[in-house]
Motif scaffolding. Sequence first.
Motif, short mmCIF file in Angstrom:
data_model
loop_
_atom_site.label_atom_id
_atom_site.label_comp_id
_atom_site.label_asym_id
_atom_site.label_seq_id
_atom_site.Cartn_x
_atom_site.Cartn_y
_atom_site.Cartn_z
N ARG A 111 -0.93 47.95 71.04
CA ARG A 111 0.43 48.31 71.43
C ARG A 111 0.68 47.91 72.89
O ARG A 111 1.73 47.36 73.22
CB ARG A 111 0.65 49.80 71.26
N ALA A 112 -0.29 48.16 73.75
CA ALA A 112 -0.15 47.78 75.15
C ALA A 112 -0.05 46.27 75.30
O ALA A 112 0.73 45.76 76.12
CB ALA A 112 -1.32 48.32 75.96
N GLY A 113 -0.81 45.54 74.50
CA GLY A 113 -0.74 44.08 74.52
C GLY A 113 0.62 43.56 74.10
O GLY A 113 1.16 42.64 74.70
N ARG A 114 1.18 44.17 73.07
CA ARG A 114 2.52 43.76 72.62
C ARG A 114 3.56 44.07 73.68
O ARG A 114 4.47 43.27 73.92
CB ARG A 114 2.87 44.46 71.30
N LEU A 115 3.43 45.22 74.33
CA LEU A 115 4.39 45.57 75.38
C LEU A 115 4.28 44.61 76.56
O LEU A 115 5.29 44.19 77.12
CB LEU A 115 4.16 47.01 75.85
N ALA A 116 3.05 44.25 76.93
CA ALA A 116 2.87 43.30 78.03
C ALA A 116 3.47 41.94 77.68
O ALA A 116 4.11 41.30 78.52
CB ALA A 116 1.39 43.16 78.36
N GLU A 117 3.29 41.52 76.44
CA GLU A 117 3.85 40.25 75.99
C GLU A 117 5.38 40.29 76.03
O GLU A 117 6.03 39.34 76.45
CB GLU A 117 3.37 39.96 74.58
N ARG A 118 5.94 41.42 75.60
CA ARG A 118 7.39 41.58 75.61
C ARG A 118 7.94 41.55 77.04
O ARG A 118 8.97 40.93 77.32
CB ARG A 118 7.78 42.90 74.95
N ILE A 119 7.25 42.20 77.96
CA ILE A 119 7.68 42.20 79.36
C ILE A 119 7.61 40.80 79.94
O ILE A 119 8.52 40.37 80.65
CB ILE A 119 6.83 43.20 80.19
N GLU A 120 6.53 40.09 79.64
CA GLU A 120 6.39 38.71 80.14
C GLU A 120 7.52 37.82 79.61
O GLU A 120 8.12 37.04 80.36
CB GLU A 120 5.04 38.15 79.71
N LYS A 121 7.84 37.97 78.34
CA LYS A 121 8.92 37.19 77.75
C LYS A 121 10.27 37.54 78.39
O LYS A 121 11.08 36.65 78.68
CB LYS A 121 8.97 37.45 76.24
N GLN A 122 10.48 38.83 78.64
CA GLN A 122 11.72 39.27 79.29
C GLN A 122 11.82 38.72 80.70
O GLN A 122 12.90 38.30 81.14
CB GLN A 122 11.79 40.80 79.32
N GLU A 123 10.71 38.68 81.43
CA GLU A 123 10.72 38.13 82.79
C GLU A 123 11.06 36.64 82.78
O GLU A 123 11.83 36.18 83.63
CB GLU A 123 9.37 38.35 83.45
N LYS A 124 10.51 35.91 81.81
CA LYS A 124 10.84 34.48 81.69
C LYS A 124 12.33 34.30 81.40
O LYS A 124 12.99 33.43 81.98
CB LYS A 124 10.01 33.82 80.60
N THR A 125 12.85 35.10 80.50
CA THR A 125 14.27 35.03 80.15
C THR A 125 15.14 35.33 81.36
O THR A 125 16.12 34.63 81.62
CB THR A 125 14.59 36.01 79.00
N ASN A 126 14.77 36.36 82.12
CA ASN A 126 15.53 36.72 83.31
C ASN A 126 15.49 35.60 84.35
O ASN A 126 16.50 35.33 85.01
CB ASN A 126 15.01 38.02 83.92
N GLU A 127 14.34 34.96 84.51
CA GLU A 127 14.22 33.85 85.46
C GLU A 127 15.12 32.68 85.05
O GLU A 127 15.82 32.09 85.89
CB GLU A 127 12.76 33.39 85.54
N ILE A 128 15.15 32.37 83.78
CA ILE A 128 16.01 31.28 83.29
C ILE A 128 17.48 31.63 83.51
O ILE A 128 18.27 30.80 83.97
CB ILE A 128 15.72 31.00 81.80
N GLN A 129 17.86 32.86 83.20
CA GLN A 129 19.25 33.27 83.40
C GLN A 129 19.63 33.24 84.89
O GLN A 129 20.74 32.85 85.25
CB GLN A 129 19.48 34.67 82.84
N ARG A 130 18.70 33.65 85.76
CA ARG A 130 18.96 33.61 87.20
C ARG A 130 19.19 32.18 87.66
O ARG A 130 20.12 31.89 88.42
CB ARG A 130 17.79 34.22 87.97
N ARG A 131 18.36 31.24 87.17
CA ARG A 131 18.54 29.83 87.52
C ARG A 131 19.89 29.30 87.03
O ARG A 131 20.56 28.53 87.73
CB ARG A 131 17.42 28.98 86.92
N MET A 132 20.27 29.69 85.83
CA MET A 132 21.56 29.25 85.29
C MET A 132 22.71 29.79 86.14
O MET A 132 23.67 29.06 86.42
CB MET A 132 21.71 29.72 83.84
N LEU A 133 22.63 31.04 86.57
CA LEU A 133 23.68 31.61 87.40
C LEU A 133 23.74 30.94 88.77
O LEU A 133 24.83 30.69 89.30
CB LEU A 133 23.46 33.12 87.57
N GLU A 134 22.57 30.63 89.32
CA GLU A 134 22.55 29.92 90.61
C GLU A 134 23.17 28.54 90.47
O GLU A 134 23.94 28.10 91.34
CB GLU A 134 21.13 29.81 91.14
N ALA A 135 22.84 27.85 89.39
CA ALA A 135 23.40 26.52 89.17
C ALA A 135 24.92 26.61 88.97
O ALA A 135 25.67 25.77 89.48
CB ALA A 135 22.75 25.87 87.96
N ALA A 136 25.36 27.62 88.25
CA ALA A 136 26.80 27.79 88.03
C ALA A 136 27.53 28.10 89.33
O ALA A 136 28.68 27.69 89.52
CB ALA A 136 27.06 28.89 87.01
#
Length: 84
Positions: free
Chosen positions: A40-65
């Motif tokens: 369960r902890a491994g799945r949560l860590a994976e989910r957090i990592e995926k969320q961080e990547k998504t947030n980074e991509i969205q931040r880059r898109m907003l900066e570009a916009a």
Amino acid sequence: MGALIAWFSGSRFALAVGKWAAITLTISLFLLSFRRSGERAGRLAERIEKQEKTNEIQRRMLEAASRRPRNRGELAKRLRDGEF
């Protein structure tokens, strides 16, 4: 037969076997619980990592916009100046 069961259930051997069976069952259940919580902890860590990547991509898109040209004139000026 009933006397045999009564003797066996009250014997030291039966008590020792019962005690060791209870200890073994307890340890097995603890290890199984520990494994599941690790998964369960491994799945949560994976989910957090995926969320961080998504947030980074969205931040880059907003900066570009935020740096995009506002209108055609600004776009033409950037193209002339070679900023693209």
